[in-house]
Motif scaffolding. Structure first.
Motif, PDB file in Angstrom:
ATOM      1  N   LYS A 136       0.824  -1.216   0.000  1.00 27.37           N
ATOM      2  CA  LYS A 136       0.000   0.000   0.000  1.00 27.37           C
ATOM      3  C   LYS A 136       0.854   1.259   0.000  1.00 27.37           C
ATOM      4  O   LYS A 136       0.562   2.222  -0.697  1.00 27.37           O
ATOM      5  CB  LYS A 136      -0.918   0.007   1.222  1.00 27.37           C
ATOM      6  CG  LYS A 136      -2.212  -0.760   1.017  1.00 27.37           C
ATOM      7  CD  LYS A 136      -3.055  -0.674   2.280  1.00 27.37           C
ATOM      8  CE  LYS A 136      -4.260  -1.594   2.227  1.00 27.37           C
ATOM      9  NZ  LYS A 136      -4.764  -1.870   3.581  1.00 27.37           N
ATOM     10  N   SER A 137       1.900   1.262   0.797  1.00 26.80           N
ATOM     11  CA  SER A 137       2.715   2.476   0.867  1.00 26.80           C
ATOM     12  C   SER A 137       3.439   2.696  -0.455  1.00 26.80           C
ATOM     13  O   SER A 137       3.653   3.834  -0.878  1.00 26.80           O
ATOM     14  CB  SER A 137       3.694   2.408   2.045  1.00 26.80           C
ATOM     15  OG  SER A 137       4.696   1.469   1.790  1.00 26.80           O
ATOM     16  N   GLU A 138       3.775   1.616  -1.132  1.00 28.29           N
ATOM     17  CA  GLU A 138       4.389   1.769  -2.450  1.00 28.29           C
ATOM     18  C   GLU A 138       3.391   2.325  -3.455  1.00 28.29           C
ATOM     19  O   GLU A 138       3.726   3.174  -4.285  1.00 28.29           O
ATOM     20  CB  GLU A 138       4.927   0.429  -2.939  1.00 28.29           C
ATOM     21  CG  GLU A 138       6.185  -0.013  -2.197  1.00 28.29           C
ATOM     22  CD  GLU A 138       6.549  -1.458  -2.474  1.00 28.29           C
ATOM     23  OE1 GLU A 138       7.361  -2.025  -1.719  1.00 28.29           O
ATOM     24  OE2 GLU A 138       6.019  -2.030  -3.444  1.00 28.29           O
ATOM     25  N   LEU A 139       2.167   1.828  -3.370  1.00 25.40           N
ATOM     26  CA  LEU A 139       1.137   2.333  -4.274  1.00 25.40           C
ATOM     27  C   LEU A 139       0.888   3.810  -4.023  1.00 25.40           C
ATOM     28  O   LEU A 139       0.706   4.602  -4.956  1.00 25.40           O
ATOM     29  CB  LEU A 139      -0.176   1.561  -4.049  1.00 25.40           C
ATOM     30  CG  LEU A 139      -0.256   0.227  -4.765  1.00 25.40           C
ATOM     31  CD1 LEU A 139      -1.383  -0.607  -4.183  1.00 25.40           C
ATOM     32  CD2 LEU A 139      -0.464   0.448  -6.262  1.00 25.40           C
ATOM     33  N   TYR A 140       0.896   4.156  -2.767  1.00 27.50           N
ATOM     34  CA  TYR A 140       0.656   5.542  -2.398  1.00 27.50           C
ATOM     35  C   TYR A 140       1.781   6.438  -2.932  1.00 27.50           C
ATOM     36  O   TYR A 140       1.539   7.478  -3.531  1.00 27.50           O
ATOM     37  CB  TYR A 140       0.569   5.635  -0.875  1.00 27.50           C
ATOM     38  CG  TYR A 140       0.200   6.990  -0.374  1.00 27.50           C
ATOM     39  CD1 TYR A 140      -1.130   7.420  -0.371  1.00 27.50           C
ATOM     40  CD2 TYR A 140       1.179   7.856   0.100  1.00 27.50           C
ATOM     41  CE1 TYR A 140      -1.472   8.674   0.087  1.00 27.50           C
ATOM     42  CE2 TYR A 140       0.851   9.118   0.557  1.00 27.50           C
ATOM     43  CZ  TYR A 140      -0.475   9.524   0.553  1.00 27.50           C
ATOM     44  OH  TYR A 140      -0.804  10.768   1.009  1.00 27.50           O
ATOM     45  N   ALA A 141       3.005   5.972  -2.740  1.00 31.13           N
ATOM     46  CA  ALA A 141       4.168   6.733  -3.217  1.00 31.13           C
ATOM     47  C   ALA A 141       4.116   6.899  -4.734  1.00 31.13           C
ATOM     48  O   ALA A 141       4.485   7.940  -5.289  1.00 31.13           O
ATOM     49  CB  ALA A 141       5.457   6.017  -2.811  1.00 31.13           C
ATOM     50  N   GLU A 142       3.608   5.858  -5.390  1.00 27.12           N
ATOM     51  CA  GLU A 142       3.521   5.869  -6.848  1.00 27.12           C
ATOM     52  C   GLU A 142       2.580   6.966  -7.347  1.00 27.12           C
ATOM     53  O   GLU A 142       2.815   7.587  -8.380  1.00 27.12           O
ATOM     54  CB  GLU A 142       2.935   4.515  -7.267  1.00 27.12           C
ATOM     55  CG  GLU A 142       3.407   3.983  -8.571  1.00 27.12           C
ATOM     56  CD  GLU A 142       2.891   2.564  -8.738  1.00 27.12           C
ATOM     57  OE1 GLU A 142       1.656   2.389  -8.655  1.00 27.12           O
ATOM     58  OE2 GLU A 142       3.697   1.643  -8.927  1.00 27.12           O
ATOM     59  N   LYS A 143       1.509   7.150  -6.572  1.00 29.54           N
ATOM     60  CA  LYS A 143       0.492   8.106  -7.017  1.00 29.54           C
ATOM     61  C   LYS A 143       0.887   9.545  -6.760  1.00 29.54           C
ATOM     62  O   LYS A 143       0.291  10.460  -7.295  1.00 29.54           O
ATOM     63  CB  LYS A 143      -0.842   7.804  -6.306  1.00 29.54           C
ATOM     64  CG  LYS A 143      -1.493   6.543  -6.856  1.00 29.54           C
ATOM     65  CD  LYS A 143      -2.804   6.255  -6.166  1.00 29.54           C
ATOM     66  CE  LYS A 143      -3.334   4.879  -6.581  1.00 29.54           C
ATOM     67  NZ  LYS A 143      -4.078   4.254  -5.505  1.00 29.54           N
TER      68      LYS A 143
END
Lengths: 187, 187, 187, 187
Positions: free
Chosen positions: D179-186
């Motif tokens: 999730k934190s990676e997805l968040y960083a991606e956005k």
């Protein structure tokens, strides 16, 4: 339930010791720093006429610590994909100790101890540390010691284990488990 | 092609040494008995201000033997499903040695050495010795040392390895291979 | 002593089959080409009300071959560091077969069979094939089948195994062993 | 970041799938049920004149799913200490697929995918499942696919994985990480 940590590192406060500390947080326990004991390498005399010879070193203190324990935590850095030679030296001497009349109850007592393994390495330890876990398993099997659980942490720099959230989480889980067992015991 | 056997047993003429002897039969070689060297356990000071400290022991003699070698045979009994603590102690100190200015060419030289592993154990070693083989592989990979081959023998009693026809056959095969390489070298 | 080779390769005359042929040279034996059998993947119904359902495929022929055997040779190429899916498919179905009333004596019979494993791979199989050997060990342990021995060969091209003198030597050793057992049997 | 779960179980909602579900909780993802695809076993024709032959089955759908993914979760029950034959069958065919002109970018794309392994077994999987983890490692190494992490769960009965608090905790940890990676991606 008495818990003893066998610390296999060459330095105090090493990463594997820190990780083991999380496992026993707020739980009474003892520590044995193997580095502070004078333990001679085993000399394999199993097959000689007189068998093993008495060795004048600190191994007695180690056996005493083991005899008092219900749970043993083997905490070692991963050096060259295996346990430290300090810890290996201690384990090798078990071959003599379990046959030694000085310790008539050691072998039986070991069967009642639950073993926990806490290792920390710097080079992909969750993969390259697996043979070490297998060796612990074979060792505990030989001794009929229940292998309770293991945690593999990753760290290179001193205290870097504090950043390995995955290992810390597993330590916290194990800490909870030990606490609930202690609690059940007191009921 | 200079061949050195590093003997990891606590006794002379142990089974792993005997098996290694078959590997080098009729081939010039040297032996280093690790048990006869005084080698202190590593103290991990990689991350301290001054780094590793000079150690006053026999490690120099070991490094000299390695620096002269093209082929290293690691011959060790399997104690507790791993190498002897004598051999582990020696290997752990490599972490220091490959960073030591005293041995400026050690790391490069290791890349040119072919490693052979000869291990003998008493408890189903062809299965339970496999994690040890994997650890050697990881170690040689780290050092960029080619892992030439390994032989696992089975024995409990002194000299019992002489009855392990399968291990002896593999030693004879390896002996032939080394001889033909030596012969090719002299052409 | 009846010997059956279970051939796990997708092609006839593959390297692992050739290596197994050396093991049984001049010894009567049978071969089962798994690729020629129609075996459906297991459907895990252990925990449903009705349990496993009868499967209409060739598994019976496989069980018949096993029931007649005293020695089973598992010959498989190493695909992706493990056995071929053809062989795995056959082994997975064992979970059903050992619980199947159709084969009331299978489980007991398996305990009397000696298992031999012959595997050939192209990517450093003597190291990277070791987990596969460990899995066979666990499998045979579960079934209480004695794990007699294993041979790991190295080959990529068809018939390249014929150049792996080390593997051939081990096959010849095993062939001698089987012959002497057959001879003793007839006495 | 597109996540695809490759489900290797023979039944829907199996323990390994449930554990993988925790890894992707509240994260968009796709699932491929290998059991629902018709995938023929590989026929090793690497070394024949014409090489591999076109196979008329559902492998294209699998390759399409892989080509769209940034993260692949291999979720498989541990059958006989290894992955299910359904999953092995799929992996074996990779040998053909990475050489197939139909999929010109597959090999390159695989290098960009992060692999996660989620396995569940009933017989001491945290020890006896380790060879399987090593095989995944060798496989991902061969493909230059980064091996992100693995979780080993223990369960026998259906849904019993829900009681393995240790595995669930690791799944939750991994879920947070993704999730934190997805968040960083956005961002």
């Amino acid at each position: 339930m008495k818990i003893t940590i066998l610390v296999g590192s060459s330095r105090k406060g090493g990463n594997s010791e820190l990780l083991a500390d999380f496992v026993v947080q707020d739980i009474e326990h003892e520590k044995v720093y193997i580095k502070d004991l004078y333990i001679r390498p085993i000399v394999d005399l199993r097959h000689t006429r007189n068998g093993f010879q008495a060795v004048n070193d600190d191994y007695d203190r180690l056996v005493e610590a083991i005899m008092k324990s219900d749970v043993l935590i083997f905490a070692t850095p991963i050096y060259w994909y295996s346990m430290s030679s300090l810890m290996k030296n201690m384990i090798d001497r078990l071959s003599q100790a379990i046959r030694d009349e000085k310790y008539p109850n050691l072998r039986e007592h070991l069967k009642t101890i639950r073993a926990i393994v806490v290792v920390v390495g710097g080079d992909d330890p969750r993969i390259k540390g697996l043979p070490l876990i297998q060796q612990f398993q074979y060792t505990f099997d030989f001794l009929n010691m229940p292998f309770s659980s293991y945690i593999i942490g990753e760290a290179n720099q001193p205290e870097e284990i504090l950043k390995d959230s995955r290992a810390l989480l597993q330590a916290a889980w194990l800490n909870e488990k030990l606490k609930s067992e202690l609690y059940a015991e007191k009921e």
